[in-house]
Enzyme design. Structure first.
Site, PDB file in Angstrom:
ATOM      1  N   GLY A  48       0.836  -1.191   0.000  1.00  0.00           N
ATOM      2  CA  GLY A  48       0.000   0.000   0.000  1.00  0.00           C
ATOM      3  C   GLY A  48       0.870   1.238   0.000  1.00  0.00           C
ATOM      4  O   GLY A  48       2.056   1.177   0.334  1.00  0.00           O
ATOM      5  N   GLN A  53       3.090   9.951   1.179  1.00  0.00           N
ATOM      6  CA  GLN A  53       4.412   9.305   1.137  1.00  0.00           C
ATOM      7  C   GLN A  53       5.210   9.669  -0.112  1.00  0.00           C
ATOM      8  O   GLN A  53       6.387   9.334  -0.212  1.00  0.00           O
ATOM      9  CB  GLN A  53       4.263   7.778   1.228  1.00  0.00           C
ATOM     10  CG  GLN A  53       3.760   7.328   2.597  1.00  0.00           C
ATOM     11  CD  GLN A  53       3.631   5.820   2.655  1.00  0.00           C
ATOM     12  OE1 GLN A  53       2.621   5.263   2.237  1.00  0.00           O
ATOM     13  NE2 GLN A  53       4.656   5.152   3.152  1.00  0.00           N
ATOM     14  N   CYS A 106       6.739  -0.220   6.440  1.00  0.00           N
ATOM     15  CA  CYS A 106       6.244   0.976   5.768  1.00  0.00           C
ATOM     16  C   CYS A 106       7.317   1.454   4.797  1.00  0.00           C
ATOM     17  O   CYS A 106       8.496   1.470   5.155  1.00  0.00           O
ATOM     18  CB  CYS A 106       5.962   2.050   6.816  1.00  0.00           C
ATOM     19  SG  CYS A 106       5.372   3.605   6.134  1.00  0.00           S
ATOM     20  N   LEU A 107       6.926   1.835   3.590  1.00  0.00           N
ATOM     21  CA  LEU A 107       7.925   2.288   2.615  1.00  0.00           C
ATOM     22  C   LEU A 107       8.635   3.562   3.080  1.00  0.00           C
ATOM     23  O   LEU A 107       9.716   3.864   2.601  1.00  0.00           O
ATOM     24  CB  LEU A 107       7.278   2.500   1.241  1.00  0.00           C
ATOM     25  CG  LEU A 107       6.767   1.230   0.552  1.00  0.00           C
ATOM     26  CD1 LEU A 107       6.186   1.556  -0.813  1.00  0.00           C
ATOM     27  CD2 LEU A 107       7.865   0.181   0.422  1.00  0.00           C
ATOM     28  N   HIS A 148      -3.473   0.994   8.008  1.00  0.00           N
ATOM     29  CA  HIS A 148      -2.135   1.597   8.012  1.00  0.00           C
ATOM     30  C   HIS A 148      -2.087   2.782   7.035  1.00  0.00           C
ATOM     31  O   HIS A 148      -1.605   3.861   7.378  1.00  0.00           O
ATOM     32  CB  HIS A 148      -1.110   0.514   7.638  1.00  0.00           C
ATOM     33  CG  HIS A 148       0.296   0.993   7.463  1.00  0.00           C
ATOM     34  ND1 HIS A 148       1.345   0.527   8.233  1.00  0.00           N
ATOM     35  CD2 HIS A 148       0.844   1.885   6.602  1.00  0.00           C
ATOM     36  CE1 HIS A 148       2.464   1.136   7.847  1.00  0.00           C
ATOM     37  NE2 HIS A 148       2.188   1.955   6.851  1.00  0.00           N
ATOM     38  N   GLU A 149      -2.616   2.574   5.824  1.00  0.00           N
ATOM     39  CA  GLU A 149      -2.575   3.652   4.820  1.00  0.00           C
ATOM     40  C   GLU A 149      -3.492   4.803   5.212  1.00  0.00           C
ATOM     41  O   GLU A 149      -3.157   5.979   5.010  1.00  0.00           O
ATOM     42  CB  GLU A 149      -2.952   3.124   3.431  1.00  0.00           C
ATOM     43  CG  GLU A 149      -2.058   2.020   2.896  1.00  0.00           C
ATOM     44  CD  GLU A 149      -0.575   2.302   3.007  1.00  0.00           C
ATOM     45  OE1 GLU A 149      -0.163   3.480   2.960  1.00  0.00           O
ATOM     46  OE2 GLU A 149       0.184   1.337   3.179  1.00  0.00           O
ATOM     47  N   HIS A 152      -1.876   7.168   7.535  1.00  0.00           N
ATOM     48  CA  HIS A 152      -0.990   8.141   6.879  1.00  0.00           C
ATOM     49  C   HIS A 152      -1.747   9.418   6.523  1.00  0.00           C
ATOM     50  O   HIS A 152      -1.199  10.519   6.601  1.00  0.00           O
ATOM     51  CB  HIS A 152      -0.397   7.552   5.589  1.00  0.00           C
ATOM     52  CG  HIS A 152       0.813   6.700   5.797  1.00  0.00           C
ATOM     53  ND1 HIS A 152       1.965   7.168   6.388  1.00  0.00           N
ATOM     54  CD2 HIS A 152       1.062   5.409   5.483  1.00  0.00           C
ATOM     55  CE1 HIS A 152       2.865   6.208   6.420  1.00  0.00           C
ATOM     56  NE2 HIS A 152       2.348   5.110   5.884  1.00  0.00           N
TER      57      HIS A 152
END
Ligand code: NI
Length: 183
Positions: A48, A53, A106-107, A148-149, A152
Site C-alpha cells: 500500500g 508518502q 512501511c515504505l 495503516h494507509e 498516513h
C-alpha cells in the site's frame, strides 16, 4: 507513468493531515497521479501507499493485496492476480471488536518492522478513481493494510502505535540504515 521519490522518516510531512479531494477534481490528471502512485508502490514492493508518502497531501491511497505478503504465509500466493484498489477520501464505517496483530512495515521506514494490533475487520467507504462511491470490507492483512494507509492520511505512522521505547529503537535503527546508504 513515473516512479516518484518516497518521503522517508523522520519527515514533518508524514505528520501532516491530508486534505480531502473534491469530487470535481477527480479527473484524468488525478488518475495519472494515481497511476504513478501504483507504479511507485509496485516498484518498491509495497502492499500500500498513501499520497503523502510521495509528498502530496491529498486523501488518496492505493493498495494491492493480490499476492498477499510473504510475511504472512497464509495469504501469500506469488502467482496471485493483481488486485489494485485506489481509495479517495476513505472513511471507516465499521470496525470489529476482535483484534489482529501483524508485524508491519512501511515504505517510509525502509527495513523497519514492528508488531501492531488493530481491529481484525473493517468496512471502508471511499470514492474510487472515477469518483464513484464504494464500500468494501477487509479482514486480517488486508484490514491491516487499509488501516495503516488511512493512518498516513491523518499524519499517523505505524510506530505511533507502539511504545516509546520500541519507537525510539526503530528510529535509531532507521538512522543507521540510512547512514549505510542502503537505499
Ligand atoms: Ni506506511
Amino acid at each position: 507513468m513515473a516512479i516518484l521519490p518516497l518521503v522517508i522518516a523522520p519527515d514533518p510531512r508524514l505528520k501532516k493531515i491530508s486534505e480531502p479531494v473534491k469530487k470535481e477534481d477527480i479527473d484524468n490528471d488525478l488518475r495519472h497521479f494515481i497511476g504513478d502512485l501504483f507504479d511507485t508502490m509496485y516498484e518498491n514492493k509495497g502492499l500500500g501507499l498513501a499520497a503523502v508518502q510521495v509528498g502530496v497531501l491529498k486523501r488518496i491511497l492505493v493498495m494491492d493485496m493480490g499476492k498477499g505478503t510473504p510475511r504472512y504465509e497464509e495469504t501469500y500466493d506469488a502467482n496471485g492476480e493483481p488486485d489494485p484498489i485506489c481509495m479517495i477520501n476513505p472513511e471507516i464505517v465499521w470496525a470489529s471488536d476482535e483484534k489482529f496483530c501483524f508485524e508491519e512495515g512501511c515504505l517510509s521506514f525502509p527495513a523497519q518492522f514492528s508488531d501492531v494490533t488493530r481491529p481484525k475487520k473493517v468496512r471502508v467507504k471511499y470514492l474510487d478513481e472515477f469518483g464513484d462511491e464504494q464500500e468494501k470490507e477487509f479482514s486480517e492483512v488486508s484490514a491491516v493494510c487499509v488501516q495503516h494507509e488511512m493512518d498516513h492520511l491523518n499524519g499517523i505512522v505505524f510506530v505511533d502505535h507502539i511504545s516509546k521505547i520500541k519507537k525510539d529503537m526503530v528510529m535509531k535503527k532507521l538512522e543507521k540504515f540510512k547512514k549505510k546508504g542502503a537505499f
